[in-house]
Design an enzyme around this catalytic site. Structure first.
Site, short mmCIF file in Angstrom:
data_model
loop_
_atom_site.label_atom_id
_atom_site.label_comp_id
_atom_site.label_asym_id
_atom_site.label_seq_id
_atom_site.Cartn_x
_atom_site.Cartn_y
_atom_site.Cartn_z
N CYS A 85 -0.57 10.48 2.90
CA CYS A 85 -2.23 9.44 2.15
C CYS A 85 -3.25 9.18 2.94
CB CYS A 85 -1.00 7.68 2.27
SG CYS A 85 -0.58 7.75 4.24
N HIS B 218 -4.39 8.02 -4.14
CA HIS B 218 -3.83 7.60 -3.45
C HIS B 218 -2.53 9.05 -3.28
CE1 HIS B 218 -0.32 5.09 -4.27
NE2 HIS B 218 -0.69 5.12 -5.30
N HIS C 145 0.87 2.97 4.94
CA HIS C 145 0.25 3.63 4.08
C HIS C 145 -1.34 3.50 3.65
CE1 HIS C 145 0.60 5.68 -0.02
NE2 HIS C 145 -0.09 4.71 -0.50
#
Length: 286
Positions: A192, A249, A237
Site C-alpha cells: 500500500c 489501494h 494501511h
C-alpha cells in the site's frame, strides 16, 4: 545507545554508525558510507542480514545507496531516495554511474540488442534508472542502448528529470491488478505505501516509504471533503481516493492493487485496522 531514532531511517548499531549521527548515538566507530548503485532489477531490503526474514522495502535498478558495512555476503546500506536503512546481498550492488533516463511504464524488458524478437535478459519496473549510451531502430521500433548492456524500448523511458504529469492517481491506476507484496515497491509486486511512494515519485514528489511516515505529510482534511488524489490512512494501511466514492489501494484482501467502494472498504477493513486514522490532501511543494 539512544532509542529515539528510527532504525528504518538512521544507520546505527553498537559497533558502527553513520558519521552524521555522531553525538546522537553511541557506537564503536563512525563511517561516512561509500556510494554504490543497485545493479539488479529489484533489491529487497531487510532489517537483518538474513534472507529468511521478511522484507522492509525494495530498491530499484539504478537507485543509489550509501554502504556502511560489508560482511558475510551482505551490505548494510541507506537508500539515497528515501533514507531507508537495511541489509541486502552484496552482489546486488555495482559502481555508481550517472543515470540519464527512468522507466516510465509499469514494467518493461531489457533485450540483448535492439530486437524485440530476442529473448529478454531482464525486466525492469517503473522508476528504475538507466544510463543511455546509444540509440538504434529495428523495423520502425526505436530502442535505447544501455551502459550496462542490452536495449530497452525508447518509448518506455523518459529523461531522469521529467515527471509524468501532476496526478499520482493516474500513475497508481496503471498498477491495477499488480500483485500485492508485503514490502514491495515495484511493478512486479507492491504494497500500500509502496504504491503511494512510487506513484508520487513519478510525478515529482518525494515522500517517505511507510504509511506511518506518510501520514505526517500534506494537510489534514475531513472525511466529507474527500476527492480524487486524497489519502486515507488506517493504522498500518493507506490508499488513494480515485474519486470521492472509490478507494484505490494495494491490499491483502484481493492480494492486488484494486478499486473498492470507499464505504464498503471502511466497513471491511475496520475489523482488522479499526476506523481510518487520518484523511490528508496533497499537493506538496516539489
Amino acid at each position: 545507545m539512544t532509542t529515539t531514532l528510527d532504525r528504518r531511517l538512521h544507520a546505527f548499531r553498537p559497533d558502527l554508525a553513520d558519521e552524521a549521527l555522531k553525538g546522537s548515538v553511541e557506537a564503536s566507530a563512525f563511517v561516512p558510507g561509500e556510494p554504490a548503485r543497485i545493479s539488479v532489477p529489484v533489491a529487497q531490503l531487510r532489517p537483518v542480514p538474513d534472507l529468511a526474514r521478511g522484507i522492509d522495502t525494495e530498491l530499484l535498478f539504478g537507485e543509489t545507496v550509501r554502504v556502511f558495512d560489508r560482511a558475510a555476503g551482505f551490505a548494510w546500506v541507506q537508500a539515497d531516495q528515501d533514507g531507508y536503512v537495511g541489509y541486502l546481498p552484496e552482489d546486488m550492488l555495482g559502481e555508481v554511474e550517472a543515470s540519464s533516463h527512468r522507466i516510465c511504464v509499469t514494467r518493461t524488458f531489457v533485450y540483448p540488442q535492439a530486437e524485440l524478437r530476442k529473448p529478454p535478459i531482464a525486466a525492469l519496473s517503473m522508476g528504475s534508472r538507466v544510463t543511455v549510451v546509444g540509440e538504434a531502430e529495428t523495423r520502425g521500433t526505436r530502442y535505447f542502448e544501455l551502459a550496462t548492456g542490452g536495449a530497452v524500448i525508447a518509448a518506455h523511458c523518459r529523461p531522469i528529470a521529467d515527471v509524468l504529469g501532476d496526478d499520482p492517481v493516474t500513475i497508481a491506476e496503471k498498477f491495477v491488478e499488480t500483485p500485492y507484496l508485503w514490502g514491495g515497491r515495484s511493478g512486479f509486486g507492491i504494497d500500500c505505501s509502496g504504491l503511494v511512494q512510487l506513484s508520487m515519485m513519478m510525478v515529482g514528489h518525494k515522500v517517505p516509504r511507510d504509511s506511518d511516515m506518510q501520514a505526517k505529510i500534506g494537510s489534514e482534511i475531513t472525511r466529507e471533503e474527500l476527492r480524487r488524489g486524497d489519502f486515507v490512512f488506517w493504522k498500518g494501511h493507506v490508499g488513494f481516493m480515485q474519486d470521492k466514492d472509490t478507494l484505490l489501494h494495494a491490499n491483502g484482501h484481493t492480494m492486488t492493487v484494486s478499486r473498492e467502494n470507499f464505504e464498503a472498504a471502511v466497513k471491511r477493513i475496520g475489523w482488522l485496522y479499526e476506523q481510518p486514522t487520518a484523511y490528508r490532501r496533497f499537493p506538496l511543494e516539489r
